[in-house]
Design a protein around this motif. Structure first.
Motif, PDB file in Angstrom:
ATOM      1  N   ALA A 312      43.410  50.647  23.335  1.00 53.58           N
ATOM      2  CA  ALA A 312      42.801  49.312  23.267  1.00 53.58           C
ATOM      3  C   ALA A 312      43.411  48.377  24.308  1.00 53.58           C
ATOM      4  O   ALA A 312      42.749  47.474  24.817  1.00 53.58           O
ATOM      5  CB  ALA A 312      42.994  48.731  21.864  1.00 53.58           C
ATOM      6  N   GLY A 313      44.700  48.618  24.640  1.00 50.83           N
ATOM      7  CA  GLY A 313      45.375  47.726  25.580  1.00 50.83           C
ATOM      8  C   GLY A 313      45.135  48.093  27.032  1.00 50.83           C
ATOM      9  O   GLY A 313      45.518  47.328  27.926  1.00 50.83           O
ATOM     10  N   THR A 314      44.520  49.235  27.278  1.00 57.57           N
ATOM     11  CA  THR A 314      44.339  49.683  28.663  1.00 57.57           C
ATOM     12  C   THR A 314      43.592  48.666  29.537  1.00 57.57           C
ATOM     13  O   THR A 314      43.981  48.465  30.684  1.00 57.57           O
ATOM     14  CB  THR A 314      43.660  51.071  28.676  1.00 57.57           C
ATOM     15  OG1 THR A 314      44.530  51.960  27.980  1.00 57.57           O
ATOM     16  CG2 THR A 314      43.455  51.592  30.088  1.00 57.57           C
ATOM     17  N   PRO A 315      42.547  47.983  29.025  1.00 58.75           N
ATOM     18  CA  PRO A 315      41.869  46.999  29.884  1.00 58.75           C
ATOM     19  C   PRO A 315      42.808  45.905  30.393  1.00 58.75           C
ATOM     20  O   PRO A 315      42.635  45.403  31.501  1.00 58.75           O
ATOM     21  CB  PRO A 315      40.790  46.399  28.960  1.00 58.75           C
ATOM     22  CG  PRO A 315      40.538  47.465  27.955  1.00 58.75           C
ATOM     23  CD  PRO A 315      41.848  48.158  27.737  1.00 58.75           C
ATOM     24  N   LEU A 316      43.841  45.575  29.595  1.00 57.66           N
ATOM     25  CA  LEU A 316      44.830  44.574  30.030  1.00 57.66           C
ATOM     26  C   LEU A 316      45.569  45.082  31.271  1.00 57.66           C
ATOM     27  O   LEU A 316      45.768  44.345  32.247  1.00 57.66           O
ATOM     28  CB  LEU A 316      45.814  44.326  28.886  1.00 57.66           C
ATOM     29  CG  LEU A 316      46.999  43.419  29.201  1.00 57.66           C
ATOM     30  CD1 LEU A 316      46.545  41.970  29.276  1.00 57.66           C
ATOM     31  CD2 LEU A 316      48.104  43.590  28.162  1.00 57.66           C
ATOM     32  N   VAL A 317      45.955  46.361  31.220  1.00 57.10           N
ATOM     33  CA  VAL A 317      46.682  46.947  32.358  1.00 57.10           C
ATOM     34  C   VAL A 317      45.758  47.029  33.574  1.00 57.10           C
ATOM     35  O   VAL A 317      46.173  46.746  34.701  1.00 57.10           O
ATOM     36  CB  VAL A 317      47.233  48.347  31.977  1.00 57.10           C
ATOM     37  CG1 VAL A 317      47.991  48.960  33.149  1.00 57.10           C
ATOM     38  CG2 VAL A 317      48.139  48.240  30.758  1.00 57.10           C
ATOM     39  N   VAL A 318      44.504  47.383  33.326  1.00 56.02           N
ATOM     40  CA  VAL A 318      43.535  47.491  34.429  1.00 56.02           C
ATOM     41  C   VAL A 318      43.327  46.114  35.073  1.00 56.02           C
ATOM     42  O   VAL A 318      43.304  45.993  36.300  1.00 56.02           O
ATOM     43  CB  VAL A 318      42.198  48.077  33.915  1.00 56.02           C
ATOM     44  CG1 VAL A 318      41.114  47.993  34.983  1.00 56.02           C
ATOM     45  CG2 VAL A 318      42.407  49.526  33.471  1.00 56.02           C
ATOM     46  N   ALA A 319      43.251  45.072  34.217  1.00 57.13           N
ATOM     47  CA  ALA A 319      43.067  43.714  34.758  1.00 57.13           C
ATOM     48  C   ALA A 319      44.281  43.304  35.586  1.00 57.13           C
ATOM     49  O   ALA A 319      44.151  42.703  36.659  1.00 57.13           O
ATOM     50  CB  ALA A 319      42.852  42.722  33.612  1.00 57.13           C
ATOM     51  N   ALA A 320      45.485  43.663  35.102  1.00 56.71           N
ATOM     52  CA  ALA A 320      46.711  43.326  35.840  1.00 56.71           C
ATOM     53  C   ALA A 320      46.733  44.079  37.177  1.00 56.71           C
ATOM     54  O   ALA A 320      47.135  43.522  38.200  1.00 56.71           O
ATOM     55  CB  ALA A 320      47.943  43.677  35.004  1.00 56.71           C
ATOM     56  N   ALA A 321      46.273  45.335  37.154  1.00 56.97           N
ATOM     57  CA  ALA A 321      46.246  46.130  38.395  1.00 56.97           C
ATOM     58  C   ALA A 321      45.272  45.515  39.399  1.00 56.97           C
ATOM     59  O   ALA A 321      45.549  45.470  40.603  1.00 56.97           O
ATOM     60  CB  ALA A 321      45.864  47.581  38.082  1.00 56.97           C
ATOM     61  N   ALA A 322      44.153  45.015  38.887  1.00 58.49           N
ATOM     62  CA  ALA A 322      43.169  44.372  39.773  1.00 58.49           C
ATOM     63  C   ALA A 322      43.769  43.111  40.379  1.00 58.49           C
ATOM     64  O   ALA A 322      43.585  42.820  41.569  1.00 58.49           O
ATOM     65  CB  ALA A 322      41.897  44.052  38.988  1.00 58.49           C
ATOM     66  N   ALA A 323      44.536  42.364  39.547  1.00 66.86           N
ATOM     67  CA  ALA A 323      45.187  41.148  40.057  1.00 66.86           C
ATOM     68  C   ALA A 323      46.224  41.505  41.124  1.00 66.86           C
ATOM     69  O   ALA A 323      46.337  40.827  42.148  1.00 66.86           O
ATOM     70  CB  ALA A 323      45.846  40.391  38.903  1.00 66.86           C
ATOM     71  N   ASP A 324      46.973  42.607  40.898  1.00 67.66           N
ATOM     72  CA  ASP A 324      47.956  43.063  41.898  1.00 67.66           C
ATOM     73  C   ASP A 324      47.276  43.302  43.243  1.00 67.66           C
ATOM     74  O   ASP A 324      47.774  42.864  44.283  1.00 67.66           O
ATOM     75  CB  ASP A 324      48.585  44.390  41.444  1.00 67.66           C
ATOM     76  CG  ASP A 324      49.760  44.197  40.497  1.00 67.66           C
ATOM     77  OD1 ASP A 324      50.500  43.220  40.673  1.00 67.66           O
ATOM     78  OD2 ASP A 324      49.933  45.039  39.597  1.00 67.66           O
ATOM     79  N   LEU A 325      46.150  44.021  43.186  1.00 66.31           N
ATOM     80  CA  LEU A 325      45.454  44.371  44.433  1.00 66.31           C
ATOM     81  C   LEU A 325      44.878  43.126  45.100  1.00 66.31           C
ATOM     82  O   LEU A 325      44.947  42.974  46.319  1.00 66.31           O
ATOM     83  CB  LEU A 325      44.342  45.396  44.160  1.00 66.31           C
ATOM     84  CG  LEU A 325      44.829  46.810  43.838  1.00 66.31           C
ATOM     85  CD1 LEU A 325      43.658  47.712  43.473  1.00 66.31           C
ATOM     86  CD2 LEU A 325      45.612  47.406  45.005  1.00 66.31           C
ATOM     87  N   ALA A 326      44.342  42.221  44.276  1.00 60.82           N
ATOM     88  CA  ALA A 326      43.722  41.010  44.833  1.00 60.82           C
ATOM     89  C   ALA A 326      44.778  40.105  45.483  1.00 60.82           C
ATOM     90  O   ALA A 326      44.521  39.470  46.502  1.00 60.82           O
ATOM     91  CB  ALA A 326      42.981  40.258  43.733  1.00 60.82           C
ATOM     92  N   LEU A 327      45.975  40.057  44.863  1.00 57.29           N
ATOM     93  CA  LEU A 327      47.021  39.151  45.371  1.00 57.29           C
ATOM     94  C   LEU A 327      47.836  39.762  46.510  1.00 57.29           C
ATOM     95  O   LEU A 327      48.525  39.040  47.240  1.00 57.29           O
ATOM     96  CB  LEU A 327      47.974  38.780  44.230  1.00 57.29           C
ATOM     97  CG  LEU A 327      47.392  37.879  43.144  1.00 57.29           C
ATOM     98  CD1 LEU A 327      48.367  37.765  41.968  1.00 57.29           C
ATOM     99  CD2 LEU A 327      47.103  36.485  43.713  1.00 57.29           C
ATOM    100  N   ALA A 328      47.748  41.102  46.660  1.00 57.23           N
ATOM    101  CA  ALA A 328      48.625  41.797  47.624  1.00 57.23           C
ATOM    102  C   ALA A 328      48.563  41.214  49.033  1.00 57.23           C
ATOM    103  O   ALA A 328      49.615  40.987  49.644  1.00 57.23           O
ATOM    104  CB  ALA A 328      48.329  43.292  47.633  1.00 57.23           C
ATOM    105  N   PRO A 329      47.366  40.925  49.579  1.00 58.43           N
ATOM    106  CA  PRO A 329      47.332  40.414  50.958  1.00 58.43           C
ATOM    107  C   PRO A 329      48.107  39.109  51.123  1.00 58.43           C
ATOM    108  O   PRO A 329      48.651  38.842  52.179  1.00 58.43           O
ATOM    109  CB  PRO A 329      45.835  40.191  51.207  1.00 58.43           C
ATOM    110  CG  PRO A 329      45.139  41.043  50.213  1.00 58.43           C
ATOM    111  CD  PRO A 329      46.034  41.084  49.014  1.00 58.43           C
ATOM    112  N   LEU A 330      48.171  38.322  50.034  1.00 58.57           N
ATOM    113  CA  LEU A 330      48.909  37.069  50.078  1.00 58.57           C
ATOM    114  C   LEU A 330      50.397  37.308  49.819  1.00 58.57           C
ATOM    115  O   LEU A 330      51.266  36.865  50.570  1.00 58.57           O
ATOM    116  CB  LEU A 330      48.322  36.129  49.021  1.00 58.57           C
ATOM    117  CG  LEU A 330      49.019  34.800  48.827  1.00 58.57           C
ATOM    118  CD1 LEU A 330      48.731  33.897  50.026  1.00 58.57           C
ATOM    119  CD2 LEU A 330      48.532  34.122  47.544  1.00 58.57           C
TER     120      LEU A 330
END
Ligand code: ZN
Length: 349
Positions: A312-330
């Motif tokens: 059930a918590g996996t979507p939280l980790v997936v959302a955090a991973a998406a945020a990591d990728l989105a913020l990486a260039p900055l």
């Protein structure tokens, strides 16, 4: 965040084996006695028993496990154990497709220096990095070293031409390879070694004059480390023993007459800090998993509950991973970058 109960009271997997060296009172990098404690933690990723301490030198910033695991203790913690739990969420964070992308980026960083004839990848495992690098250097002969027999497997699969089992600091390995290579690569290897300075010297010894040393390693000065504490995935206790600030590595290379041809955070940042935090926190907020070293196994209900809640918590980790990728260039341009790359040329032709 609530701390899980330390497992220090539980015996180590191999009963009488001593797993820790004596605690040291000085910095293994500069000898200063001005140490401060950074964190105490258990094995958050693999739930194995033990309590580990990471200290930092106030003078040079070198960050290290203290007391350090013995070779035997390290072997226990690096070995796969039958029945040991694997957190699907954390493992997925570590296995993000970005890993392959990063290997290729490290290989591309060597393109300006021409096509080497010979390249040694240190701590190569199954030689996935040489495989990626071959896309850019099809005529280069890649060899590998590793502490485990995985490098032999890599040779039989054709990923490397020569496989050397053992540490590069082993006098026999070092003598056999002395002065043979145009390039030596160490990607996230130094932090796992017991003596990173000796490892650096050994790498320089196996290079030809004018050869290049490529290093990528975790930056202990990363702002996420201060923010997340023991929940910062790159600490990865107890498997990472030394985290070196870039200026220390630079000084050690310059002492040996090397010239730094490039070095920075931009390309080496690994975007997994938020996902790592989410995965570790999720795993430890739930009922503890069954492990071979637990005296009383969890009830089937608690075991099932853990599986369901992890899913059930996996979507939280997936959302955090998406945020990591989105913020990486900055983030890679800021103190939040968690790793750096150094390319040094040895003196000579
Ligand atoms: Zn120091």
């Amino acid at each position: 965040m609530s701390a899980p109960t330390p497992d220090a009271a539980i015996p180590a997997p191999h009963g009488s084996a001593r797993v820790h060296e004596p605690r040291r009172g000085d910095c293994p990098w500069c000898g200063s006695a001005r140490l401060r404690n950074r964190l105490r933690t258990g094995d958050l990723r693999r739930h194995r028993p033990g309590l580990f301490t990471v200290d930092e030198c106030r003078d040079c910033g070198h960050t290290f496990q203290n007391p350090r695991l013995t070779a035997e203790g390290l072997a226990v913690h690096r070995r796969a154990v039958r029945g040991a739990p694997r957190d699907p969420a954390t493992e997925r964070v570590l296995a993000l497709h970005a890993v392959r992308h990063r290997r290729r980026a490290a290989a591309r960083a060597m393109l300006p220096f021409g096509e080497p004839e010979s390249w040694l990848d240190v701590g190569t495992g199954l030689a996935r990095f040489p495989q990626s690098a071959r896309e850019y250097f099809p005529y280069t002969a890649f060899d590998g070293t590793d502490l485990t027999a995985r490098v032999e497997k890599a040779r039989t699969l054709g990923h490397v031409e020569e496989a050397h089992v053992g540490s590069l600091t082993d006098p026999a390995v070092r003598a056999r390879l002395a002065g043979r290579y145009d390039v030596v690569s160490m990607l996230h290897h130094l932090e796992r070694t017991t003596d990173p300075r000796a490892e650096l010297h050994a790498a320089l010894d196996v290079l030809r004059p004018g050869g290049h040393l490529l290093i990528e390693t975790v930056d202990p000065r990363c702002a996420f480390a201060a923010l997340f504490g023991r929940w910062w995935l790159p600490y990865d206790q107890p498997r990472r023993l030394h985290l070196m600030p870039r200026r220390n590595l630079r000084a050690a290379l310059e002492e040996r007459g090397c010239v730094l041809v490039t070095g920075g955070h931009r390309a080496a940042h690994v975007p997994h800090d938020l996902a790592g935090l989410a995965a570790l926190a999720l795993s430890h907020a739930l009922p503890a998993p069954d492990t071979p070293w637990r005296a009383i196994p969890p009830t089937p209900f608690r075991r099932r509950l853990r599986t369901v809640l992890l899913r059930a918590g996996t979507p939280l980790v997936v959302a955090a991973a998406a945020a990591d990728l989105a913020l990486a260039p900055l983030l890679r341009h800021t103190p939040f970058a968690n790793a750096y790359r150094v390319i040094a040329r040895t003196p000579g032709s």
